[in-house]
Design an enzyme around this catalytic site. Structure first.
Site, PDB file in Angstrom:
ATOM      1  N   CYS A  89       0.887  -1.163   0.000  1.00  0.00           N
ATOM      2  CA  CYS A  89       0.000   0.000   0.000  1.00  0.00           C
ATOM      3  C   CYS A  89       0.928   1.217   0.000  1.00  0.00           C
ATOM      4  O   CYS A  89       1.915   1.214  -0.738  1.00  0.00           O
ATOM      5  CB  CYS A  89      -0.955  -0.019   1.207  1.00  0.00           C
ATOM      6  SG  CYS A  89      -0.166  -0.261   2.812  1.00  0.00           S
ATOM      7  N   GLY A  92       2.882   0.070   3.858  1.00  0.00           N
ATOM      8  CA  GLY A  92       3.050  -1.351   4.128  1.00  0.00           C
ATOM      9  C   GLY A  92       2.788  -1.690   5.577  1.00  0.00           C
ATOM     10  O   GLY A  92       3.431  -2.589   6.135  1.00  0.00           O
ATOM     11  N   SER A  94      -0.822  -1.121   7.109  1.00  0.00           N
ATOM     12  CA  SER A  94      -2.224  -1.340   7.449  1.00  0.00           C
ATOM     13  C   SER A  94      -2.991  -2.075   6.349  1.00  0.00           C
ATOM     14  O   SER A  94      -3.375  -3.225   6.515  1.00  0.00           O
ATOM     15  CB  SER A  94      -2.908   0.002   7.753  1.00  0.00           C
ATOM     16  OG  SER A  94      -4.237  -0.180   8.171  1.00  0.00           O
ATOM     17  N   ARG A  95      -3.214  -1.423   5.203  1.00  0.00           N
ATOM     18  CA  ARG A  95      -4.029  -2.039   4.152  1.00  0.00           C
ATOM     19  C   ARG A  95      -3.396  -3.307   3.588  1.00  0.00           C
ATOM     20  O   ARG A  95      -4.020  -4.376   3.575  1.00  0.00           O
ATOM     21  CB  ARG A  95      -4.265  -1.024   3.023  1.00  0.00           C
ATOM     22  CG  ARG A  95      -5.228   0.091   3.379  1.00  0.00           C
ATOM     23  CD  ARG A  95      -5.136   1.236   2.389  1.00  0.00           C
ATOM     24  NE  ARG A  95      -3.921   2.009   2.557  1.00  0.00           N
ATOM     25  CZ  ARG A  95      -3.600   3.088   1.846  1.00  0.00           C
ATOM     26  NH1 ARG A  95      -4.424   3.507   0.898  1.00  0.00           N
ATOM     27  NH2 ARG A  95      -2.487   3.749   2.085  1.00  0.00           N
TER      28      ARG A  95
END
Length: 339
Positions: A89, A92, A94-95
């Site tokens: 994301c 690198g 959360s999503r």
């Protein structure tokens, strides 16, 4: 490996957008697939020479990643089979970390907490937001598989749609995939006036018992520690009201924020709906609320089998019957062979 990219498993890397843009390093690591979860996809120039997949998503608690977890798991597996895969994301943390955790849970049959700890050991900066944590818990509850027919997933999607309606982002009839038509269940709820079958017990949306009358009085608010203790003690399911999923016959009468629900055959008023929710008499807040008045419907239960006496049926056969709650709680037999 670096702050930009960390190897979680063999041939599976988790990182930020800087890692995705460093194509020379990707090729050195044998990466052939790139999975992007961000507000915009990578440029075609960057992805040239790679197999890429893009999922639109902001790092916000209400962003829907659960719906995409199975597809992303399949892409990651294919990437590992054919070379290597980078999931990224912006940072690198959360999503993309959520997708790697979901893959870890599915691949290794792990619970959420165990998978989170494993990924954080390999990439300490991982910090999944609260909304994604809840989605991972739902994923675990569904057996690490997105079952679009399950009540868990349907209620999740209905909540997402309700939030869009409340925000004014979505206006129009309910989406077909969120409309129950022939839900499972042995109990049918019929209009008390015309006897039309309205929904089955599989459409019921259950919730935990709330704080009771104190939930309606601002002066009766409990302290935080008392509230936590109360929530821990009360685990039973509320049986005071009927809240259901939207069903097919509601499609064209739920385009406003709130309104009445009427029987599609006789037009008798049987309930109401409020997209932003309402408080159940038990004290719990239910949103969205498709509330059916129990006094307006009859509950008809299909029993397993009964042996009909010879005086009623000369063949003395075993027949399935439908029963209804009669006056004063009595049970009425409703079966064509008995009348």
């Amino acid at each position: 490996m670096s702050l930009y990219m960390s190897e979680i498993f063999e041939k599976l890397y988790l990182g930020g957008v800087e890692a995705a843009l460093d194509t020379s390093t990707l090729k050195t690591c044998g990466i052939t697939h790139i999975l992007t979860i961000d507000d915009r996809p990578l440029s075609q120039e960057t992805t040239n020479g790679f197999i890429s997949k893009y999922v639109h998503g902001l790092d916000l608690p209400d962003t829907d990643l659960l719906t995409h977890m199975d597809d992303c798991n399949q892409f990651i597996e294919e990437g590992r089979d054919h070379g290597g895969v980078l999931v990224h994301c912006l940072v690198g943390a959360s999503r993309s970390a959520t997708m790697v955790i979901a893959y870890t849970m599915s691949k290794n049959k792990m619970q959420q907490e165990e998978a989170v700890n494993l990924v954080k050991q390999k990439r300490p900066i991982v910090k999944v937001n609260c909304g994604f944590q809840e989605q991972l818990k739902l994923y675990e509850d569904m057996g690490c598989c997105v079952d679009k027919t399950s009540s868990i997933f349907r209620q999740y999607k209905l909540g997402k749609l309700a939030a869009r309606v409340q925000a004014g982002v979505y206006k129009g009839p309910l989406l077909d995939e969120l409309m129950s038509e022939d839900t499972k269940g042995d109990t049918v709820f019929k209009c008390k006036k015309c006897r039309l079958a309205l929904f089955k017990d599989g459409a019921l949306l259950h919730h935990k018992t709330g704080q009771g009358e104190s939930a309606f009085d601002w002066r009766g608010k409990m302290a935080a520690n008392e509230k936590i203790a109360n929530e821990t003690e009360k685990k039973e399911t509320c049986k005071k009201s009927l809240f259901i999923e939207p069903v097919k016959w509601m499609k064209h009468c739920t385009e406003t924020m709130d309104g009445k629900l009427s029987c599609p055959k006789c037009s008798a008023k049987i309930g109401s709906f409020i997209w932003y929710g309402e408080r159940c008499p038990c004290g719990s807040w239910v949103a969205p609320a498709f509330h059916i008045q129990s006094s307006k419907v009859d509950e008809c239960r299909r029993n397993s089998t009964v042996t009909v006496p010879a005086a009623v049926n000369s063949r003395n056969t075993v027949l399935p019957v439908m029963t209804e709650a009669g006056p004063s709680g009595s049970v009425l037999l409703v079966d064509s062979e008995l009348t």
